[in-house]
Scaffold this motif. Structure first.
Motif, PDB file in Angstrom:
ATOM      1  N   ASP A  74      60.139 112.448  82.904  1.00 47.36           N
ATOM      2  CA  ASP A  74      61.299 112.057  82.695  1.00 47.36           C
ATOM      3  C   ASP A  74      61.777 111.353  83.787  1.00 47.36           C
ATOM      4  O   ASP A  74      63.160 111.093  83.743  1.00 47.36           O
ATOM      5  N   ASP A  75      61.328 111.371  84.942  1.00 49.70           N
ATOM      6  CA  ASP A  75      61.763 110.658  86.058  1.00 49.70           C
ATOM      7  C   ASP A  75      61.702 109.243  86.179  1.00 49.70           C
ATOM      8  O   ASP A  75      61.670 108.490  86.942  1.00 49.70           O
ATOM      9  N   GLY A  76      60.859 108.893  84.992  1.00 55.70           N
ATOM     10  CA  GLY A  76      60.439 107.455  84.912  1.00 55.70           C
ATOM     11  C   GLY A  76      59.338 107.025  85.814  1.00 55.70           C
ATOM     12  O   GLY A  76      58.969 105.898  85.722  1.00 55.70           O
ATOM     13  N   THR A  78      55.135 107.756  86.032  1.00 57.40           N
ATOM     14  CA  THR A  78      53.962 108.463  85.326  1.00 57.40           C
ATOM     15  C   THR A  78      52.654 108.169  86.201  1.00 57.40           C
ATOM     16  O   THR A  78      52.518 107.342  86.699  1.00 57.40           O
ATOM     17  N   GLY A 172      56.209 103.035  87.238  1.00 57.62           N
ATOM     18  CA  GLY A 172      57.612 103.252  87.581  1.00 57.62           C
ATOM     19  C   GLY A 172      57.693 103.327  89.043  1.00 57.62           C
ATOM     20  O   GLY A 172      58.927 103.671  89.586  1.00 57.62           O
TER      21      GLY A 172
END
Length: 230
Positions: A74-76, A78, A172
Protein backbone atom coordinates in the motif's frame (compact mmCIF):
# COMPACT_ATOMS: atom_id res chain seq x y z
CA UNK A 1 27.21 15.84 21.28
CA UNK A 2 28.91 15.28 17.92
CA UNK A 3 29.87 11.80 19.06
CA UNK A 4 26.27 11.13 20.09
CA UNK A 5 25.00 12.19 16.67
CA UNK A 6 27.49 9.96 14.89
CA UNK A 7 26.70 7.02 17.15
CA UNK A 8 22.94 7.18 16.63
CA UNK A 9 23.44 7.27 12.85
CA UNK A 10 25.33 3.96 12.86
CA UNK A 11 23.22 1.04 11.58
CA UNK A 12 22.65 -2.04 13.69
CA UNK A 13 25.06 -4.92 13.22
CA UNK A 14 23.70 -8.44 13.62
CA UNK A 15 25.95 -10.97 15.31
CA UNK A 16 26.72 -14.36 13.73
CA UNK A 17 24.51 -17.32 14.61
CA UNK A 18 26.47 -19.94 16.57
CA UNK A 19 25.15 -23.53 16.54
CA UNK A 20 26.08 -26.80 18.20
CA UNK A 21 24.35 -29.98 19.38
CA UNK A 22 22.55 -28.02 22.09
CA UNK A 23 20.95 -25.69 19.51
CA UNK A 24 18.53 -28.26 18.00
CA UNK A 25 15.04 -26.79 18.28
CA UNK A 26 16.24 -23.18 18.47
CA UNK A 27 14.91 -20.58 16.03
CA UNK A 28 16.71 -17.54 14.70
CA UNK A 29 15.12 -14.58 12.91
CA UNK A 30 17.07 -12.21 10.67
CA UNK A 31 15.59 -8.93 9.42
CA UNK A 32 16.76 -7.34 6.16
CA UNK A 33 16.76 -3.94 4.50
CA UNK A 34 17.09 -3.33 0.77
CA UNK A 35 19.85 -1.44 -1.08
CA UNK A 36 21.55 -1.03 -4.46
CA UNK A 37 25.34 -1.13 -4.93
CA UNK A 38 26.29 -0.33 -1.36
CA UNK A 39 23.91 2.63 -1.13
CA UNK A 40 21.55 3.55 1.71
CA UNK A 41 18.52 1.47 2.66
CA UNK A 42 15.56 1.91 0.33
CA UNK A 43 12.15 2.54 1.88
CA UNK A 44 9.63 -0.19 1.08
CA UNK A 45 12.15 -3.04 0.77
CA UNK A 46 12.12 -5.18 3.90
CA UNK A 47 12.00 -8.90 4.63
CA UNK A 48 12.50 -11.38 7.45
CA UNK A 49 13.95 -14.91 7.53
CA UNK A 50 13.41 -17.42 10.34
CA UNK A 51 15.60 -20.53 10.56
CA UNK A 52 14.84 -23.37 12.98
CA UNK A 53 17.52 -26.02 13.50
CA UNK A 54 15.62 -29.32 13.47
CA UNK A 55 18.39 -31.93 13.37
CA UNK A 56 22.12 -32.64 13.25
CA UNK A 57 22.80 -36.10 11.85
CA UNK A 58 25.73 -37.67 9.97
CA UNK A 59 27.41 -34.34 9.32
CA UNK A 60 24.20 -32.69 8.08
CA UNK A 61 22.56 -29.66 9.71
CA UNK A 62 18.86 -29.48 8.77
CA UNK A 63 16.65 -26.40 9.15
CA UNK A 64 13.09 -25.33 8.57
CA UNK A 65 12.97 -21.89 6.98
CA UNK A 66 10.28 -19.24 6.66
CA UNK A 67 10.88 -16.07 4.65
CA UNK A 68 8.37 -13.20 4.65
CA UNK A 69 8.43 -10.20 2.36
CA UNK A 70 7.49 -7.55 4.92
CA UNK A 71 7.26 -4.70 2.43
CA UNK A 72 3.82 -3.06 2.34
CA UNK A 73 2.22 -2.91 -1.09
CA UNK A 74 0.00 0.00 0.00
CA UNK A 75 3.04 2.31 -0.01
CA UNK A 76 3.14 2.09 -3.80
CA UNK A 77 6.29 -0.06 -3.80
CA UNK A 78 6.17 -3.75 -4.66
CA UNK A 79 8.90 -6.36 -4.84
CA UNK A 80 9.57 -10.09 -5.01
CA UNK A 81 12.15 -11.81 -2.80
CA UNK A 82 13.67 -14.34 -5.19
CA UNK A 83 16.21 -15.87 -2.82
CA UNK A 84 18.41 -15.64 0.26
CA UNK A 85 22.04 -16.43 1.07
CA UNK A 86 24.59 -16.66 3.86
CA UNK A 87 28.13 -17.75 4.69
CA UNK A 88 29.15 -20.71 6.85
CA UNK A 89 32.15 -21.54 9.01
CA UNK A 90 33.39 -24.16 8.36
CA UNK A 91 32.62 -24.19 4.63
CA UNK A 92 29.87 -26.55 3.57
CA UNK A 93 30.42 -29.42 1.14
CA UNK A 94 26.91 -29.24 -0.33
CA UNK A 95 23.42 -27.89 0.30
CA UNK A 96 19.88 -28.95 -0.63
CA UNK A 97 16.49 -27.34 -0.11
CA UNK A 98 12.76 -27.89 -0.62
CA UNK A 99 9.71 -25.65 -0.73
CA UNK A 100 9.55 -22.08 -2.05
CA UNK A 101 13.32 -21.81 -2.40
CA UNK A 102 14.02 -25.27 -3.71
CA UNK A 103 17.20 -24.57 -5.68
CA UNK A 104 20.71 -24.02 -4.32
CA UNK A 105 24.03 -22.63 -5.48
CA UNK A 106 27.36 -22.60 -3.69
CA UNK A 107 30.29 -20.21 -4.08
CA UNK A 108 28.34 -17.96 -6.42
CA UNK A 109 28.41 -14.18 -6.84
CA UNK A 110 25.72 -12.07 -5.17
CA UNK A 111 24.77 -8.75 -6.85
CA UNK A 112 25.14 -5.16 -5.64
CA UNK A 113 28.78 -5.46 -4.67
CA UNK A 114 28.31 -8.25 -2.11
CA UNK A 115 30.58 -10.72 -3.88
CA UNK A 116 30.90 -14.48 -3.40
CA UNK A 117 28.60 -16.17 -0.89
CA UNK A 118 29.01 -19.70 0.43
CA UNK A 119 25.44 -20.76 -0.38
CA UNK A 120 22.23 -19.27 -1.73
CA UNK A 121 18.69 -20.63 -1.94
CA UNK A 122 16.54 -19.60 -4.88
CA UNK A 123 13.00 -19.87 -6.15
CA UNK A 124 14.20 -20.52 -9.71
CA UNK A 125 16.99 -22.66 -11.12
CA UNK A 126 18.98 -19.89 -12.78
CA UNK A 127 22.53 -21.13 -12.26
CA UNK A 128 23.58 -18.14 -10.16
CA UNK A 129 22.65 -16.34 -6.96
CA UNK A 130 21.52 -13.28 -8.94
CA UNK A 131 18.08 -14.84 -9.28
CA UNK A 132 15.62 -14.61 -12.14
CA UNK A 133 12.34 -16.01 -13.40
CA UNK A 134 9.15 -15.24 -11.52
CA UNK A 135 9.36 -17.30 -8.30
CA UNK A 136 9.69 -16.12 -4.73
CA UNK A 137 7.43 -14.17 -2.39
CA UNK A 138 5.73 -10.84 -3.02
CA UNK A 139 4.78 -8.17 -0.48
CA UNK A 140 3.02 -9.64 2.53
CA UNK A 141 3.58 -13.25 1.42
CA UNK A 142 5.65 -15.99 3.10
CA UNK A 143 7.68 -18.83 1.61
CA UNK A 144 8.54 -21.96 3.59
CA UNK A 145 10.52 -25.18 3.25
CA UNK A 146 13.53 -27.05 4.56
CA UNK A 147 17.24 -26.76 3.86
CA UNK A 148 20.25 -28.91 4.68
CA UNK A 149 23.93 -28.08 4.96
CA UNK A 150 26.29 -31.02 4.48
CA UNK A 151 29.83 -31.42 5.81
CA UNK A 152 32.31 -34.18 5.11
CA UNK A 153 33.01 -34.42 8.83
CA UNK A 154 30.41 -33.20 11.28
CA UNK A 155 31.73 -29.99 12.89
CA UNK A 156 31.41 -29.62 16.64
CA UNK A 157 29.89 -26.20 15.99
CA UNK A 158 28.68 -24.17 13.03
CA UNK A 159 28.60 -20.41 12.45
CA UNK A 160 26.14 -18.77 10.04
CA UNK A 161 26.85 -15.16 9.10
CA UNK A 162 26.57 -12.49 6.37
CA UNK A 163 22.91 -13.04 5.51
CA UNK A 164 21.48 -11.49 2.34
CA UNK A 165 18.27 -11.52 0.30
CA UNK A 166 17.59 -10.71 -3.33
CA UNK A 167 14.74 -8.42 -4.44
CA UNK A 168 13.42 -8.46 -8.00
CA UNK A 169 10.35 -7.25 -9.92
CA UNK A 170 10.57 -3.96 -8.00
CA UNK A 171 8.15 -1.20 -8.94
CA UNK A 172 7.55 2.18 -7.36
CA UNK A 173 11.22 3.14 -6.87
CA UNK A 174 12.60 5.33 -9.65
CA UNK A 175 15.33 3.59 -11.62
CA UNK A 176 15.36 0.47 -9.44
CA UNK A 177 14.04 -2.91 -10.62
CA UNK A 178 16.25 -5.19 -8.51
CA UNK A 179 18.20 -4.89 -5.27
CA UNK A 180 19.79 -6.86 -2.47
CA UNK A 181 19.13 -6.82 1.27
CA UNK A 182 21.57 -7.13 4.16
CA UNK A 183 20.89 -8.34 7.68
CA UNK A 184 20.17 -5.49 10.08
CA UNK A 185 19.03 -7.31 13.25
CA UNK A 186 18.84 -10.88 14.50
CA UNK A 187 16.93 -12.50 17.37
CA UNK A 188 16.89 -15.97 18.90
CA UNK A 189 14.10 -18.01 20.47
CA UNK A 190 16.62 -19.48 22.93
CA UNK A 191 16.72 -16.35 25.03
CA UNK A 192 18.73 -14.08 22.73
CA UNK A 193 17.83 -10.43 22.40
CA UNK A 194 17.94 -7.95 19.57
CA UNK A 195 21.54 -7.09 18.82
CA UNK A 196 21.86 -3.48 20.07
CA UNK A 197 22.94 -0.73 17.74
CA UNK A 198 26.55 0.34 18.35
CA UNK A 199 25.25 3.87 18.82
CA UNK A 200 23.05 2.79 21.70
CA UNK A 201 25.98 1.02 23.35
CA UNK A 202 28.05 4.20 23.11
CA UNK A 203 25.18 6.30 24.47
CA UNK A 204 24.83 3.95 27.44
CA UNK A 205 28.55 4.21 28.15
CA UNK A 206 28.43 8.00 27.97
CA UNK A 207 25.45 8.05 30.33
CA UNK A 208 27.36 5.94 32.86
CA UNK A 209 30.32 8.30 32.63
CA UNK A 210 28.05 11.32 33.11
CA UNK A 211 26.56 9.77 36.24
CA UNK A 212 30.02 8.97 37.57
CA UNK A 213 31.32 12.51 36.97
CA UNK A 214 28.13 13.94 38.50
CA UNK A 215 28.59 11.87 41.64
CA UNK A 216 32.23 12.93 41.84
CA UNK A 217 31.26 16.59 41.52
CA UNK A 218 28.68 16.29 44.30
CA UNK A 219 31.27 14.59 46.54
CA UNK A 220 33.79 17.39 46.00
CA UNK A 221 31.14 20.03 46.73
CA UNK A 222 30.18 18.31 49.98
CA UNK A 223 33.83 18.20 51.03
CA UNK A 224 34.20 21.95 50.46
CA UNK A 225 31.10 22.65 52.55
CA UNK A 226 32.45 20.60 55.47
CA UNK A 227 35.76 22.49 55.30
CA UNK A 228 33.96 25.84 55.30
CA UNK A 229 32.03 25.01 58.49
CA UNK A 230 34.93 23.38 60.34
Amino acid sequence: MALIGLATATPAIAEPILLDSGSVGDSFTIDFDGFVNGGPSLDGLNSSLTLTLTAIENGIYTFDYSLTNTGAADDGITSRVSGFAFNTDPDIDAATSTGTYGYTNTDSNYPNGIGTVDVCFQAQSTGSCAGGGSGGVYDGATGTGTLSLSFGTAPASLTLDDFFVRYQSISGIDGVTSASGRQITSTSSSGGNDVPEPGMVLLFGMAVLAIAFGARGRGQAATKVRVAYA
